[in-house]
Design a protein around this motif. Structure first.
Motif, PDB file in Angstrom:
ATOM      1  N   LEU A  71       0.837  -1.198   0.000  1.00 22.09           N
ATOM      2  CA  LEU A  71       0.000   0.000   0.000  1.00 22.09           C
ATOM      3  C   LEU A  71       0.876   1.254   0.000  1.00 22.09           C
ATOM      4  CD1 LEU A  71      -2.689  -1.148   2.563  1.00 22.09           C
ATOM      5  CD2 LEU A  71      -2.821  -1.169   0.076  1.00 22.09           C
ATOM      6  N   ASP A  72       1.932   1.199  -0.777  1.00 20.64           N
ATOM      7  CA  ASP A  72       2.873   2.302  -0.933  1.00 20.64           C
ATOM      8  C   ASP A  72       3.659   2.582   0.328  1.00 20.64           C
ATOM      9  OD1 ASP A  72       2.025   2.647  -3.561  1.00 20.64           O
ATOM     10  OD2 ASP A  72       0.419   3.989  -2.930  1.00 20.64           O
ATOM     11  N   GLY A  73       3.678   1.650   1.246  1.00 22.65           N
ATOM     12  CA  GLY A  73       4.539   1.759   2.405  1.00 22.65           C
ATOM     13  C   GLY A  73       4.087   2.711   3.476  1.00 22.65           C
ATOM     14  N   LYS A  74       2.891   3.247   3.373  1.00 22.11           N
ATOM     15  CA  LYS A  74       2.458   4.209   4.387  1.00 22.11           C
ATOM     16  C   LYS A  74       0.986   4.033   4.691  1.00 22.11           C
ATOM     17  CE  LYS A  74       5.834   7.729   3.364  1.00 22.11           C
ATOM     18  NZ  LYS A  74       6.089   9.085   3.004  1.00 22.11           N
ATOM     19  N   ALA A  75       0.650   4.314   5.925  1.00 21.11           N
ATOM     20  CA  ALA A  75      -0.767   4.401   6.252  1.00 21.11           C
ATOM     21  C   ALA A  75      -1.305   5.596   5.472  1.00 21.11           C
ATOM     22  CB  ALA A  75      -0.943   4.604   7.749  1.00 21.11           C
ATOM     23  N   THR A  76      -2.532   5.494   5.015  1.00 25.00           N
ATOM     24  CA  THR A  76      -3.056   6.544   4.148  1.00 25.00           C
ATOM     25  C   THR A  76      -3.422   7.807   4.913  1.00 25.00           C
ATOM     26  OG1 THR A  76      -5.239   5.548   4.306  1.00 25.00           O
ATOM     27  CG2 THR A  76      -3.891   4.931   2.416  1.00 25.00           C
ATOM     28  N   THR A  77      -3.708   7.706   6.201  1.00 26.81           N
ATOM     29  CA  THR A  77      -4.046   8.877   7.002  1.00 26.81           C
ATOM     30  C   THR A  77      -3.393   8.734   8.370  1.00 26.81           C
ATOM     31  OG1 THR A  77      -6.011   7.895   8.018  1.00 26.81           O
ATOM     32  CG2 THR A  77      -6.328   8.998   5.894  1.00 26.81           C
ATOM     33  N   PRO A  78      -3.290   9.841   9.115  1.00 23.12           N
ATOM     34  CA  PRO A  78      -2.780   9.719  10.485  1.00 23.12           C
ATOM     35  C   PRO A  78      -3.612   8.750  11.325  1.00 23.12           C
ATOM     36  CG  PRO A  78      -2.757  12.010   9.806  1.00 23.12           C
ATOM     37  CD  PRO A  78      -3.477  11.228   8.722  1.00 23.12           C
ATOM     38  N   ALA A  79      -4.924   8.700  11.074  1.00 26.05           N
ATOM     39  CA  ALA A  79      -5.779   7.770  11.819  1.00 26.05           C
ATOM     40  C   ALA A  79      -5.408   6.324  11.511  1.00 26.05           C
ATOM     41  CB  ALA A  79      -7.248   8.027  11.502  1.00 26.05           C
ATOM     42  N   ASP A  80      -5.002   6.041  10.257  1.00 27.97           N
ATOM     43  CA  ASP A  80      -4.559   4.691   9.905  1.00 27.97           C
ATOM     44  C   ASP A  80      -3.308   4.315  10.693  1.00 27.97           C
ATOM     45  OD1 ASP A  80      -6.599   4.452   8.044  1.00 27.97           O
ATOM     46  OD2 ASP A  80      -5.316   4.948   6.336  1.00 27.97           O
ATOM     47  N   LEU A  81      -2.351   5.239  10.782  1.00 22.37           N
ATOM     48  CA  LEU A  81      -1.130   4.972  11.539  1.00 22.37           C
ATOM     49  C   LEU A  81      -1.462   4.759  13.011  1.00 22.37           C
ATOM     50  CD1 LEU A  81       1.880   4.646  11.874  1.00 22.37           C
ATOM     51  CD2 LEU A  81       2.106   7.149  11.849  1.00 22.37           C
ATOM     52  N   GLU A  82      -2.374   5.552  13.535  1.00 25.89           N
ATOM     53  CA  GLU A  82      -2.782   5.370  14.933  1.00 25.89           C
ATOM     54  C   GLU A  82      -3.372   3.980  15.136  1.00 25.89           C
ATOM     55  OE1 GLU A  82      -5.347   8.646  15.965  1.00 25.89           O
ATOM     56  OE2 GLU A  82      -3.774  10.110  15.507  1.00 25.89           O
ATOM     57  N   GLN A  83      -4.169   3.515  14.193  1.00 30.87           N
ATOM     58  CA  GLN A  83      -4.760   2.178  14.299  1.00 30.87           C
ATOM     59  C   GLN A  83      -3.688   1.102  14.219  1.00 30.87           C
ATOM     60  OE1 GLN A  83      -8.058   1.540  15.112  1.00 30.87           O
ATOM     61  NE2 GLN A  83      -7.134  -0.450  15.504  1.00 30.87           N
ATOM     62  N   VAL A  84      -2.707   1.289  13.349  1.00 32.55           N
ATOM     63  CA  VAL A  84      -1.592   0.338  13.255  1.00 32.55           C
ATOM     64  C   VAL A  84      -0.869   0.260  14.602  1.00 32.55           C
ATOM     65  CG1 VAL A  84       0.676  -0.070  12.201  1.00 32.55           C
ATOM     66  CG2 VAL A  84      -1.261   0.587  10.774  1.00 32.55           C
ATOM     67  N   ILE A  85      -0.665   1.405  15.230  1.00 27.59           N
ATOM     68  CA  ILE A  85       0.012   1.439  16.527  1.00 27.59           C
ATOM     69  C   ILE A  85      -0.808   0.698  17.579  1.00 27.59           C
ATOM     70  CG2 ILE A  85       0.705   2.968  18.430  1.00 27.59           C
ATOM     71  CD1 ILE A  85       1.587   4.985  16.216  1.00 27.59           C
TER      72      ILE A  85
END
Length: 164
Positions: A71-85
């Protein structure tokens, strides 16, 4: 099932999410309903494929990293990164609400996110009360890696995290 099937399905989910966002912008209820059904089916398929892969010995961290890279190596939004965390904390915690060192958390996160993005996401999660981030009480037990992984927040270094 092959990891390529999982990655392909993850890409399809990502594309569907983008289409849902576009349909919402256009206020097209018919497309939104159709795309939501498609998204649910794809998500269920991805869950089944992931469980099967894990049961066949696939490594969870490797699987997660491959999907994020697809997925291009990044969460698509800050909320996605928060969910990954949050998801990663749940995977690392020995039991619900258990403390996890930021050293272990950072090592388990996909390497595609820079330190600043992760730190911002951690602070946002703390502000939202989704996690607790605390300093380590026993400073003598800390390694150099623990000090390096610390989050500077509220005027102090914090080394441990738990979900609320």
């Amino acid at each position: 099932m092959a990891n390529t099937d999982i990655i392909t399905t993850a890409r399809e989910i990502h594309t569907t999410e983008q289409q849902i966002a576009d349909a919402r912008t256009a206020r097209n209820r018919t497309d939104i309903a159709r795309l939501n059904r498609q998204h649910r089916k794809l998500t269920a398929t991805l869950q089944q494929m992931t469980i099967a892969a894990l049961n066949n010995g696939a490594d969870a961290g490797t699987l997660r990293a491959q999907v994020w890279a697809a997925l291009d190596g990044k969460a698509t939004t800050p909320a996605d990164l928060e969910q990954v965390i949050v998801d990663t904390i749940h995977q690392l915690a020995a039991e619900p609400d258990a403390w996890v060192s930021l050293t272990r958390l950072r090592a388990a996160l996909p390497t595609t996110h820079n330190r600043d993005a992760v730190d911002t996401a951690l602070r946002n999660l703390d502000r939202k009360r989704a996690v607790d981030i605390a300093p380590e009480d026993n400073m003598r037990m800390m390694t150099e890696a623990d000090h390096a992984a610390a989050l500077r927040h509220g005027g102090q270094d914090r080394h441990l995290i738990a979900t609320c």
